[in-house]
Design a protein around this motif. Sequence first.
Motif, PDB file in Angstrom:
ATOM      1  N   VAL A   1      15.347  -7.914   7.748  1.00  0.00           N
ATOM      2  CA  VAL A   1      13.994  -8.463   7.698  1.00  0.00           C
ATOM      3  C   VAL A   1      13.159  -7.566   6.793  1.00  0.00           C
ATOM      4  CG1 VAL A   1      11.927  -9.028   9.038  1.00  0.00           C
ATOM      5  CG2 VAL A   1      14.207  -9.326  10.060  1.00  0.00           C
ATOM      6  N   GLY A   2      12.465  -8.172   5.841  1.00  0.00           N
ATOM      7  CA  GLY A   2      11.510  -7.429   5.019  1.00  0.00           C
ATOM      8  C   GLY A   2      12.126  -6.397   4.097  1.00  0.00           C
ATOM      9  N   MET A   3      13.290  -6.683   3.551  1.00  0.00           N
ATOM     10  CA  MET A   3      13.942  -5.712   2.677  1.00  0.00           C
ATOM     11  C   MET A   3      13.176  -5.592   1.364  1.00  0.00           C
ATOM     12  SD  MET A   3      17.971  -5.405   1.713  1.00  0.00           S
ATOM     13  CE  MET A   3      18.459  -5.140   3.408  1.00  0.00           C
ATOM     14  N   ALA A   4      12.909  -4.331   0.983  1.00  0.00           N
ATOM     15  CA  ALA A   4      12.189  -4.066  -0.263  1.00  0.00           C
ATOM     16  C   ALA A   4      12.741  -2.789  -0.884  1.00  0.00           C
ATOM     17  CB  ALA A   4      10.699  -3.900   0.012  1.00  0.00           C
ATOM     18  N   GLY A   5      12.592  -2.685  -2.189  1.00  0.00           N
ATOM     19  CA  GLY A   5      13.064  -1.492  -2.882  1.00  0.00           C
ATOM     20  C   GLY A   5      12.024  -0.972  -3.849  1.00  0.00           C
ATOM     21  N   THR A   6      12.071   0.329  -4.077  1.00  0.00           N
ATOM     22  CA  THR A   6      11.155   0.997  -4.984  1.00  0.00           C
ATOM     23  C   THR A   6      11.944   1.995  -5.821  1.00  0.00           C
ATOM     24  OG1 THR A   6       9.372   0.863  -3.357  1.00  0.00           O
ATOM     25  CG2 THR A   6       9.094   2.462  -5.122  1.00  0.00           C
ATOM     26  N   VAL A   7      11.690   1.996  -7.119  1.00  0.00           N
ATOM     27  CA  VAL A   7      12.325   2.980  -7.991  1.00  0.00           C
ATOM     28  C   VAL A   7      11.598   4.313  -7.816  1.00  0.00           C
ATOM     29  CG1 VAL A   7      12.803   3.613 -10.393  1.00  0.00           C
ATOM     30  CG2 VAL A   7      13.050   1.232  -9.648  1.00  0.00           C
ATOM     31  N   LEU A   8      12.357   5.350  -7.458  1.00  0.00           N
ATOM     32  CA  LEU A   8      11.785   6.684  -7.295  1.00  0.00           C
ATOM     33  C   LEU A   8      11.884   7.496  -8.578  1.00  0.00           C
ATOM     34  CD1 LEU A   8      13.169   7.651  -3.772  1.00  0.00           C
ATOM     35  CD2 LEU A   8      10.950   6.646  -4.343  1.00  0.00           C
ATOM     36  N   ALA A   9      12.929   7.255  -9.339  1.00  0.00           N
ATOM     37  CA  ALA A   9      13.193   7.943 -10.605  1.00  0.00           C
ATOM     38  C   ALA A   9      14.283   7.141 -11.307  1.00  0.00           C
ATOM     39  CB  ALA A   9      13.662   9.373 -10.347  1.00  0.00           C
ATOM     40  N   PRO A  10      14.523   7.384 -12.586  1.00  0.00           N
ATOM     41  CA  PRO A  10      15.618   6.663 -13.238  1.00  0.00           C
ATOM     42  C   PRO A  10      16.925   6.881 -12.475  1.00  0.00           C
ATOM     43  CG  PRO A  10      14.288   7.800 -14.866  1.00  0.00           C
ATOM     44  CD  PRO A  10      13.806   8.259 -13.513  1.00  0.00           C
ATOM     45  N   GLY A  11      17.573   5.786 -12.105  1.00  0.00           N
ATOM     46  CA  GLY A  11      18.838   5.864 -11.387  1.00  0.00           C
ATOM     47  C   GLY A  11      18.721   6.163  -9.909  1.00  0.00           C
ATOM     48  N   VAL A  12      17.502   6.073  -9.342  1.00  0.00           N
ATOM     49  CA  VAL A  12      17.300   6.347  -7.908  1.00  0.00           C
ATOM     50  C   VAL A  12      16.373   5.278  -7.324  1.00  0.00           C
ATOM     51  CG1 VAL A  12      16.512   8.004  -6.174  1.00  0.00           C
ATOM     52  CG2 VAL A  12      17.544   8.831  -8.302  1.00  0.00           C
ATOM     53  N   VAL A  13      16.848   4.575  -6.285  1.00  0.00           N
ATOM     54  CA  VAL A  13      16.082   3.508  -5.643  1.00  0.00           C
ATOM     55  C   VAL A  13      16.031   3.753  -4.141  1.00  0.00           C
ATOM     56  CG1 VAL A  13      16.060   1.029  -5.084  1.00  0.00           C
ATOM     57  CG2 VAL A  13      16.628   1.777  -7.398  1.00  0.00           C
ATOM     58  N   HIS A  14      14.832   3.554  -3.568  1.00  0.00           N
ATOM     59  CA  HIS A  14      14.623   3.663  -2.125  1.00  0.00           C
ATOM     60  C   HIS A  14      14.529   2.244  -1.568  1.00  0.00           C
ATOM     61  CE1 HIS A  14      11.767   4.848   1.364  1.00  0.00           C
ATOM     62  NE2 HIS A  14      13.014   4.991   1.748  1.00  0.00           N
ATOM     63  N   VAL A  15      15.363   1.920  -0.578  1.00  0.00           N
ATOM     64  CA  VAL A  15      15.372   0.602   0.058  1.00  0.00           C
ATOM     65  C   VAL A  15      14.944   0.768   1.513  1.00  0.00           C
ATOM     66  CG1 VAL A  15      16.801  -1.378   0.740  1.00  0.00           C
ATOM     67  CG2 VAL A  15      17.208  -0.250  -1.460  1.00  0.00           C
ATOM     68  N   THR A  16      14.028  -0.087   1.965  1.00  0.00           N
ATOM     69  CA  THR A  16      13.583  -0.081   3.354  1.00  0.00           C
ATOM     70  C   THR A  16      13.649  -1.494   3.920  1.00  0.00           C
ATOM     71  OG1 THR A  16      11.274  -0.369   2.709  1.00  0.00           O
ATOM     72  CG2 THR A  16      12.039   1.897   3.057  1.00  0.00           C
ATOM     73  N   TYR A  17      13.857  -1.574   5.237  1.00  0.00           N
ATOM     74  CA  TYR A  17      13.910  -2.873   5.910  1.00  0.00           C
ATOM     75  C   TYR A  17      14.039  -2.651   7.408  1.00  0.00           C
ATOM     76  CZ  TYR A  17      18.912  -1.878   6.030  1.00  0.00           C
ATOM     77  OH  TYR A  17      20.126  -1.274   6.226  1.00  0.00           O
ATOM     78  N   GLU A  18      13.901  -3.736   8.150  1.00  0.00           N
ATOM     79  CA  GLU A  18      14.249  -3.754   9.563  1.00  0.00           C
ATOM     80  C   GLU A  18      15.497  -4.609   9.701  1.00  0.00           C
ATOM     81  OE1 GLU A  18      11.283  -4.685  12.448  1.00  0.00           O
ATOM     82  OE2 GLU A  18       9.938  -3.102  11.745  1.00  0.00           O
ATOM     83  N   ALA A  19      16.256  -4.351  10.746  1.00  0.00           N
ATOM     84  CA  ALA A  19      17.461  -5.135  11.002  1.00  0.00           C
ATOM     85  C   ALA A  19      17.532  -5.471  12.479  1.00  0.00           C
ATOM     86  CB  ALA A  19      18.708  -4.368  10.576  1.00  0.00           C
ATOM     87  N   VAL A  20      18.051  -6.654  12.746  1.00  0.00           N
ATOM     88  CA  VAL A  20      18.291  -7.087  14.112  1.00  0.00           C
ATOM     89  C   VAL A  20      19.801  -7.254  14.259  1.00  0.00           C
ATOM     90  CG1 VAL A  20      17.880  -8.897  15.825  1.00  0.00           C
ATOM     91  CG2 VAL A  20      16.058  -8.256  14.217  1.00  0.00           C
ATOM     92  N   LEU A  21      20.353  -6.678  15.314  1.00  0.00           N
ATOM     93  CA  LEU A  21      21.776  -6.797  15.634  1.00  0.00           C
ATOM     94  C   LEU A  21      21.852  -7.116  17.116  1.00  0.00           C
ATOM     95  CD1 LEU A  21      24.757  -6.408  14.622  1.00  0.00           C
ATOM     96  CD2 LEU A  21      24.587  -4.099  15.541  1.00  0.00           C
ATOM     97  N   GLY A  22      22.049  -8.398  17.411  1.00  0.00           N
ATOM     98  CA  GLY A  22      21.995  -8.815  18.814  1.00  0.00           C
ATOM     99  C   GLY A  22      20.602  -8.605  19.351  1.00  0.00           C
ATOM    100  N   GLU A  23      20.465  -7.830  20.414  1.00  0.00           N
ATOM    101  CA  GLU A  23      19.161  -7.536  21.021  1.00  0.00           C
ATOM    102  C   GLU A  23      18.528  -6.261  20.449  1.00  0.00           C
ATOM    103  OE1 GLU A  23      17.610  -9.539  23.293  1.00  0.00           O
ATOM    104  OE2 GLU A  23      19.266 -10.904  22.829  1.00  0.00           O
TER     105      GLU A  23
END
Length: 129
Positions: free
Chosen positions: A73-95
């Motif tokens: 849910v809500g996966m997004a990415g941001t480039v921190l530097a050339p060749g480096v990406v930060h990915v954030t999100y929430e995940a649901v797995l069952g409960e």
Amino acid sequence: MSEEADGVAEAIAGELKLMSPRVRASRELAGQLFDPDFVEVGASGRRWDRQAMLAELPDKPGASDDGPFYEPVGMAGTVLAPGVVHVTYEAVLGERRSRHSSIWRKLDEDSGWRMYYHQGTLVPADQSQ
């Protein structure tokens, strides 16, 4: 698409692959997505290196076609530097709901984008945000 946008898209695609039962069940496929220097701090506080994660990933939740499956849910990415990406999100797995943060890096064209660092944090059931 710009090179930065391509990097974000590739890191997000890698993150989604690592959630698929087919990849989680295969040390070979997962190994293609983990950086040689990979480290994870799990929700339990345990620190994992690449070797430990590849050894145990097929036995962890989300690695079976019988479910449960990770639902991002809500996966997004941001480039921190050339060749480096930060990915954030929430995940649901069952409960279980969790928040995730990953650093992906691309050392060269041959290796492609690989997960360098990952941290997952459980969200208490009584917390909505």
